[in-house]
Design a protein around this motif. Structure first.
Motif: not given
Length: 199
Positions: A96-116
Motif C-alpha cells: 500500500l502506498p501512503a494514504g491507503f488502508e487495507l480493510i480485508d482480503t477475501i479468499y474464496p473456498k477451494g475444492k477438494l480434489e484427488k490427484f495421482a
C-alpha cells in the motif's frame, strides 16, 4: 588408450546408478517429480485480470480490487487454506502506498480434489478460475489523481503429476482518486456482485 576407455565406462556406470537412486528416492517419498524437458513456466499457467469496483474512487469511501486468476486447463493451485501445512497457500498481498488502508482480503473456498500423487488424500485447490479481492479505503491524505496499488500474487501451479516452482507475480491496480464526496460509478458488477468469501 584401453585404460582411458575403462575409466570413462566406469564413470558412466556411476552416473547411471546415481540417477536411478535419485528417482527411486523421490518415488518412495511420494513426491511428484518435476518434468525436466521444457517444463511450462508457472507464470504462463495463471493469467490474472485486475478490476477496481469504483470509478473514480473517492477519498473516505471503501472500494475493492479484484484479481481474477484464470488457471490453464489441467492445472490447479492450492487454495488459501491448503489441506497440509507444507503446501504453499495462494496469497494476495498489497504493497500500500501512503494514504491507503487495507480493510480485508477475501479468499474464496477451494475444492477438494484427488490427484495421482495423492490418491487417498484430497487436496483443497483452486482450478479453472478464482477471484481474490482486497477491500480498501483511501484516507484524506491520499494524493488525488492517478493512483496505483502494487500487489503480489503468490501461488504454486501443479497438474496431476507435476508441481512447478512457486511464483511471486507482481501486479498493479490503477484508478483515479477523487475528492471526498465525489459520486463514483460502480463498475464491473459481474465481478463484485458474485463474491462469496470463505468462512
Amino acid at each position: 588408450m584401453m585404460k582411458r576407455l575403462d575409466v570413462t565406462f566406469s564413470f558412466c556406470v556411476l552416473l547411471a546408478v546415481c540417477a536411478v537412486a535419485l528417482v527411486a528416492r523421490g518415488r518412495a517419498a511420494g513426491v511428484p517429480l518435476q518434468a525436466t524437458s521444457n517444463p511450462p513456466s508457472a507464470s504462463t499457467i495463471v493469467k490474472p485480470h485486475i478490476f477496481v469496483s469504483l470509478d473514480p474512487v473517492p477519498r473516505g469511501k471503501e472500494f475493492k480490487v479484484a484479481v481474477v486468476a484464470d488457471i490453464a486447463s489441467g492445472f490447479h493451485m492450492n487454495s488459501h487454506k491448503p489441506t497440509d501445512e507444507y503446501l504453499i497457500a495462494t496469497t494476495l498481498k498489497a504493497e500500500l502506498p501512503a494514504g491507503f488502508e487495507l480493510i480485508d482480503t477475501i479468499y474464496p473456498k477451494g475444492k477438494l480434489e484427488k490427484f495421482a500423487f495423492s490418491p487417498e488424500h484430497p487436496l483443497d485447490v483452486y482450478s479453472e478460475s478464482v477471484t481474490l479481492v482486497l477491500r480498501l479505503s483511501a484516507k484524506s491524505t491520499a494524493v488525488l489523481g492517478p493512483a496505483e496499488i502494487p500487489m503480489i500474487l503468490r501461488y504454486q501451479a501443479c497438474n496431476d503429476s507435476t508441481c512447478l516452482p512457486p511464483v511471486k507475480l507482481p501486479l498493479s491496480a490503477k484508478f483515479n482518486l477523487a475528492q471526498e464526496g465525489a459520486t463514483p460509478k460502480e463498475v464491473h458488477p459481474e465481478i463484485f456482485s458474485r463474491l462469496v468469501p470463505a468462512h
